[in-house]
Design a protein around this motif. Structure first.
Motif, PDB file in Angstrom:
ATOM      1  N   ALA A   1      -2.957   0.292   3.255  1.00 55.17           N
ATOM      2  CA  ALA A   1      -4.286   0.256   3.675  1.00 55.17           C
ATOM      3  C   ALA A   1      -5.142   0.915   2.635  1.00 55.17           C
ATOM      4  O   ALA A   1      -6.313   0.331   2.644  1.00 55.17           O
ATOM      5  CB  ALA A   1      -4.455   1.379   5.024  1.00 55.17           C
ATOM      6  N   ILE A   2      -4.795   1.796   1.610  1.00 54.83           N
ATOM      7  CA  ILE A   2      -5.548   2.087   0.385  1.00 54.83           C
ATOM      8  C   ILE A   2      -5.675   0.769  -0.331  1.00 54.83           C
ATOM      9  O   ILE A   2      -6.758   0.731  -0.704  1.00 54.83           O
ATOM     10  CB  ILE A   2      -4.770   3.529  -0.036  1.00 54.83           C
ATOM     11  CG1 ILE A   2      -4.991   4.346   0.606  1.00 54.83           C
ATOM     12  CG2 ILE A   2      -5.578   3.409  -1.566  1.00 54.83           C
ATOM     13  CD1 ILE A   2      -4.562   5.594   0.043  1.00 54.83           C
ATOM     14  N   GLY A   3      -4.736   0.077  -0.552  1.00 57.43           N
ATOM     15  CA  GLY A   3      -4.751  -0.896  -1.468  1.00 57.43           C
ATOM     16  C   GLY A   3      -5.758  -2.230  -1.000  1.00 57.43           C
ATOM     17  O   GLY A   3      -6.704  -2.734  -1.824  1.00 57.43           O
ATOM     18  N   VAL A   4      -5.918  -2.373   0.334  1.00 59.16           N
ATOM     19  CA  VAL A   4      -6.814  -3.164   1.041  1.00 59.16           C
ATOM     20  C   VAL A   4      -8.351  -2.657   0.815  1.00 59.16           C
ATOM     21  O   VAL A   4      -9.057  -3.288   0.530  1.00 59.16           O
ATOM     22  CB  VAL A   4      -6.403  -3.497   2.402  1.00 59.16           C
ATOM     23  CG1 VAL A   4      -7.567  -4.268   3.122  1.00 59.16           C
ATOM     24  CG2 VAL A   4      -5.035  -4.105   2.654  1.00 59.16           C
ATOM     25  N   SER A   5      -8.306  -1.619   1.030  1.00 61.32           N
ATOM     26  CA  SER A   5      -9.740  -0.803   0.866  1.00 61.32           C
ATOM     27  C   SER A   5     -10.164  -0.841  -0.551  1.00 61.32           C
ATOM     28  O   SER A   5     -11.264  -0.844  -0.590  1.00 61.32           O
ATOM     29  CB  SER A   5      -9.777   0.726   1.391  1.00 61.32           C
ATOM     30  OG  SER A   5      -9.071   1.522   0.516  1.00 61.32           O
ATOM     31  N   ILE A   6      -9.340  -0.620  -1.694  1.00 58.74           N
ATOM     32  CA  ILE A   6      -9.896  -0.580  -2.841  1.00 58.74           C
ATOM     33  C   ILE A   6     -10.707  -1.865  -3.197  1.00 58.74           C
ATOM     34  O   ILE A   6     -11.549  -2.004  -3.887  1.00 58.74           O
ATOM     35  CB  ILE A   6      -8.622  -0.673  -3.910  1.00 58.74           C
ATOM     36  CG1 ILE A   6      -8.013   0.745  -3.654  1.00 58.74           C
ATOM     37  CG2 ILE A   6      -8.927  -1.074  -5.557  1.00 58.74           C
ATOM     38  CD1 ILE A   6      -6.820   0.805  -4.465  1.00 58.74           C
ATOM     39  N   VAL A   7     -10.225  -3.031  -2.551  1.00 60.85           N
ATOM     40  CA  VAL A   7     -10.922  -4.084  -2.875  1.00 60.85           C
ATOM     41  C   VAL A   7     -11.998  -4.520  -1.663  1.00 60.85           C
ATOM     42  O   VAL A   7     -12.984  -5.002  -2.101  1.00 60.85           O
ATOM     43  CB  VAL A   7      -9.728  -5.648  -2.695  1.00 60.85           C
ATOM     44  CG1 VAL A   7     -10.529  -6.767  -2.978  1.00 60.85           C
ATOM     45  CG2 VAL A   7      -8.755  -5.442  -3.535  1.00 60.85           C
ATOM     46  N   ALA A   8     -11.531  -4.343  -0.388  1.00 60.02           N
ATOM     47  CA  ALA A   8     -12.543  -4.601   0.653  1.00 60.02           C
ATOM     48  C   ALA A   8     -13.779  -3.858   0.618  1.00 60.02           C
ATOM     49  O   ALA A   8     -15.032  -4.358   0.966  1.00 60.02           O
ATOM     50  CB  ALA A   8     -11.976  -4.593   2.026  1.00 60.02           C
ATOM     51  N   ALA A   9     -13.723  -2.538   0.505  1.00 62.08           N
ATOM     52  CA  ALA A   9     -14.800  -1.801   0.521  1.00 62.08           C
ATOM     53  C   ALA A   9     -16.094  -2.120  -0.389  1.00 62.08           C
ATOM     54  O   ALA A   9     -17.211  -2.191  -0.108  1.00 62.08           O
ATOM     55  CB  ALA A   9     -14.750  -0.255   0.478  1.00 62.08           C
ATOM     56  N   PRO A  10     -15.668  -2.145  -1.781  1.00 62.02           N
ATOM     57  CA  PRO A  10     -16.921  -2.533  -2.533  1.00 62.02           C
ATOM     58  C   PRO A  10     -17.361  -3.731  -2.252  1.00 62.02           C
ATOM     59  O   PRO A  10     -18.488  -4.264  -2.567  1.00 62.02           O
ATOM     60  CB  PRO A  10     -16.245  -2.359  -4.241  1.00 62.02           C
ATOM     61  CG  PRO A  10     -14.958  -1.473  -3.785  1.00 62.02           C
ATOM     62  CD  PRO A  10     -14.567  -1.809  -2.324  1.00 62.02           C
ATOM     63  N   LEU A  11     -16.599  -4.834  -2.087  1.00 62.25           N
ATOM     64  CA  LEU A  11     -17.044  -6.126  -1.649  1.00 62.25           C
ATOM     65  C   LEU A  11     -17.799  -5.978  -0.416  1.00 62.25           C
ATOM     66  O   LEU A  11     -18.939  -6.723  -0.562  1.00 62.25           O
ATOM     67  CB  LEU A  11     -15.478  -6.968  -1.292  1.00 62.25           C
ATOM     68  CG  LEU A  11     -15.809  -8.453  -1.091  1.00 62.25           C
ATOM     69  CD1 LEU A  11     -16.315  -9.083  -2.293  1.00 62.25           C
ATOM     70  CD2 LEU A  11     -14.473  -9.057  -0.713  1.00 62.25           C
TER      71      LEU A  11
ATOM     72  N   LEU B   1       0.989  -3.792  -3.122  1.00 59.51           N
ATOM     73  CA  LEU B   1       0.896  -4.982  -2.017  1.00 59.51           C
ATOM     74  C   LEU B   1      -0.402  -5.053  -1.309  1.00 59.51           C
ATOM     75  O   LEU B   1      -0.862  -6.137  -0.928  1.00 59.51           O
ATOM     76  CB  LEU B   1       2.124  -4.575  -1.187  1.00 59.51           C
ATOM     77  CG  LEU B   1       3.530  -4.379  -1.595  1.00 59.51           C
ATOM     78  CD1 LEU B   1       4.574  -4.034  -0.565  1.00 59.51           C
ATOM     79  CD2 LEU B   1       3.715  -5.983  -2.340  1.00 59.51           C
ATOM     80  N   GLY B   2      -1.217  -4.059  -0.900  1.00 62.88           N
ATOM     81  CA  GLY B   2      -2.232  -4.095  -0.230  1.00 62.88           C
ATOM     82  C   GLY B   2      -3.421  -4.539  -0.956  1.00 62.88           C
ATOM     83  O   GLY B   2      -4.328  -5.443  -0.185  1.00 62.88           O
ATOM     84  N   ALA B   3      -3.418  -4.126  -2.080  1.00 63.94           N
ATOM     85  CA  ALA B   3      -4.449  -5.059  -3.121  1.00 63.94           C
ATOM     86  C   ALA B   3      -4.235  -6.449  -3.078  1.00 63.94           C
ATOM     87  O   ALA B   3      -5.168  -7.401  -3.267  1.00 63.94           O
ATOM     88  CB  ALA B   3      -4.487  -4.391  -4.398  1.00 63.94           C
ATOM     89  N   LEU B   4      -2.767  -6.856  -3.285  1.00 65.12           N
ATOM     90  CA  LEU B   4      -2.725  -8.162  -3.593  1.00 65.12           C
ATOM     91  C   LEU B   4      -3.039  -9.178  -2.245  1.00 65.12           C
ATOM     92  O   LEU B   4      -3.441 -10.300  -2.485  1.00 65.12           O
ATOM     93  CB  LEU B   4      -1.266  -8.576  -3.779  1.00 65.12           C
ATOM     94  CG  LEU B   4      -0.672  -7.949  -5.241  1.00 65.12           C
ATOM     95  CD1 LEU B   4       0.936  -7.941  -5.260  1.00 65.12           C
ATOM     96  CD2 LEU B   4      -1.588  -8.888  -6.250  1.00 65.12           C
ATOM     97  N   ALA B   5      -2.896  -8.578  -1.134  1.00 63.34           N
ATOM     98  CA  ALA B   5      -3.483  -9.208  -0.009  1.00 63.34           C
ATOM     99  C   ALA B   5      -4.678  -9.230   0.591  1.00 63.34           C
ATOM    100  O   ALA B   5      -5.157  -9.899   1.513  1.00 63.34           O
ATOM    101  CB  ALA B   5      -2.311  -8.538   1.297  1.00 63.34           C
ATOM    102  N   ALA B   6      -5.546  -8.311   0.158  1.00 62.09           N
ATOM    103  CA  ALA B   6      -6.807  -7.681   0.618  1.00 62.09           C
ATOM    104  C   ALA B   6      -7.785  -9.049   0.330  1.00 62.09           C
ATOM    105  O   ALA B   6      -8.665  -9.192   1.589  1.00 62.09           O
ATOM    106  CB  ALA B   6      -7.360  -6.607  -0.390  1.00 62.09           C
TER     107      ALA B   6
END
Length: 499
Positions: free
Chosen positions: A120-130, A69-74
């Motif tokens: 939070a982890i799902g969001v970070s998977i996308v946001a941190a490398p970006l 869910l976090g990755a989909l929203a990130a």
């Protein structure tokens, strides 16, 4: 829209870019720690909360569900509030949710906070490398993104040593909660950093984008580069990719490839080791918390070396050689593990054969799948489809991870270790067959050439033919929109075994 009247002075240093890369690496270490900490904590919290095998699986799988869910929203979150503020939110949520997980009075409360931590982890998977890729100059971008990937593995390594140190007293709450301190502290430097030039451009704040670019990338003319990126982003929005384009020719083959690669990356069992290594070592015949917690630390230390070594040789020997040798080594070690458990040789020398097999299996994953999955995701599609294609791969990866996290403890308890690792071996055989047929060798190829390969139904076109037309491709792989453009879906991430 903000005007651009004069170029800000270029500063001949990489200070801001280096600070962003370093801060991102710290977040990567924290993320890796949070991913691996449950491996040790689960042994003791399962005892305290009287968990059965299904409940132990849910402790991990509910975190993966939150990650989906976090990755989909990130992507949309990072576009709405900015990459920097998304990272601030991620770090703050890490601090809060790991602390609350450590204080959980019962299993239901732990499930709830593990789910929120997963988001939070799902969001970070996308946001941190970006955030890192969009903020660092082209000539150090590869090292910056690679450093983040290595940092994630380093975080997992650290958590195993911490688990070992705390295992004598069964301090699972400390195992889970220690990362709250660095997560809270990293918020401070994040608040002092600027957002990325591309996000400012996305919001029409071109003057701010040029000022930040002058500070982070002194090798370019900030005004000219800002204008060029603005034109590209406008073109990409006009030609934005859709799911329908992914499943139709000429890119249907590329879509099958990235989905298959994402699924096989996880379904072959790497997170069974990451999440449940103490249980595996106990089944293998090792006794005592010292051995069952110290030995996984050595496994991850070897994996860290393998991750770093792959970065130095992938451009020398080629993608296929590295990837196929990694998966092939995984297959061999899984067969060895199945034989060790099946013959009952989990004593004496057989125990150490099993340990060596687990060590080599984990190292082989990081050397092959872990190092190359996002490289191929970035290379498979043209600019307007690249982020969407990476999102599809991430979805397949997370679904497979969810299956392994939930069902591995039950399989280990009900069908036995031999059949479980034998099943992983069959899946690894399918994986190496799939990769051998589907994966192109893209070493030294320009992104436009790779796009033409997929458009030509999996064959390299005549080198004398005219190149395919389309939007201007990036100057390098690590300058590609997959890593360096605003995304509206979950984009590529690091070597992230929770993903």
């Amino acid at each position: 829209m903000a005007s651009q009247t004069a170029a800000p002075p270029a500063r001949r240093r990489f200070g801001t870019g280096h600070r962003i890369a370093f801060t991102g690496a710290v977040v990567g270490v924290i993320y890796g720690y949070d991913t691996g900490s449950i491996s040790g904590a689960l042994v003791f919290l399962a005892r305290d909360f009287h968990l059965n095998s299904g409940q132990k699986g849910l402790v991990n799988s509910i975190l993966v569900l939150g990650s989906i869910l976090g990755a989909l929203a990130a992507g949309r979150l990072a576009d709405a509030i900015g990459r920097r503020m998304t990272m601030v939110l991620v770090a703050a949520c890490y601090a809060v949710f790991v602390a609350l997980s450590a204080l959980s009075p019962g299993i239901g409360v732990l499930y709830a906070f593990r789910f929120l931590l997963g988001v939070a982890i799902g969001v970070s998977i996308v946001a941190a490398p970006l955030f890192i890729a969009e903020s660092t100059p082209a000539r150090i971008r590869g090292a910056a993104v690679a450093t983040y990937q290595v940092a994630c593995v380093a975080g997992i390594t650290i958590t195993y040593f911490v688990n070992w140190g705390l295992s004598g007293g069964g301090h699972w709450r400390l195992m889970l909660g220690l990362s709250a301190v660095p997560a809270a502290l990293v918020v401070i430097p994040l608040l002092r950093l600027p957002d990325t030039p591309r996000w400012y451009i996305l919001k029409g704040r071109l003057d701010e984008a040029a000022r930040v670019m002058a500070d982070t990338d002194p090798d370019v003319d900030p005004v000219a580069e800002t204008a060029a990126i603005d034109r590209e982003l406008r073109a990409e929005r006009r030609n934005g990719g859709t799911l329908a384009q992914l499943v139709r020719k000429p890119f249907a083959r590329a879509t099958v490839f990235v989905i298959g690669m994402g699924f096989f990356c996880q379904i072959t069992g790497i997170n069974a080791v990451t999440y449940y290594s103490p249980e595996i070592f106990q089944t293998m015949g090792f006794t005592g918390s010292g051995q069952n917690f110290f030995l996984p630390s050595l496994v991850e230390l070897v994996s860290l070396v393998a991750t770093i070594s792959a970065l130095f040789i992938v451009d020398r020997f080629g993608r296929r050689v590295v990837l196929l040798s990694g998966i092939g080594s995984m297959l061999v070690t899984l067969v060895v593990l199945s034989a060790v458990f099946g013959t009952g040789a989990v004593h004496g020398g057989g125990t150490w054969v099993g340990f060596a097999a687990i060590t080599l299996f984990t190292a082989a994953f990081n050397f092959g799948f872990g190092s190359l999955i996002w490289v191929y995701a970035s290379e498979a599609f043209p600019a307007q489809l690249r982020s969407l294609g990476a999102s599809v791969m991430l979805a397949a990866d997370l679904v497979a991870n969810l299956l392994v996290a939930q069902f591995f403890p039950s399989l280990l308890a009900h069908v036995g270790a031999s059949w479980t690792f034998g099943g992983f071996a069959v899946l690894a055989l399918l994986a190496i067959s799939f990769i051998a047929v589907m994966a192109p060798e893209t070493k030294g190829r320009q992104l436009e050439e790779i796009r033409a390969y997929w458009q030509n139904n999996g064959h390299w076109p005549d080198p004398h033919s005219a190149p395919a037309s389309g939007v201007r491709e990036p100057r390098s792989l690590l300058d590609s929109p997959a890593l360096a453009q605003p995304v509206h879906d979950a984009g590529p991430g690091p070597d992230d075994r929770s993903a």
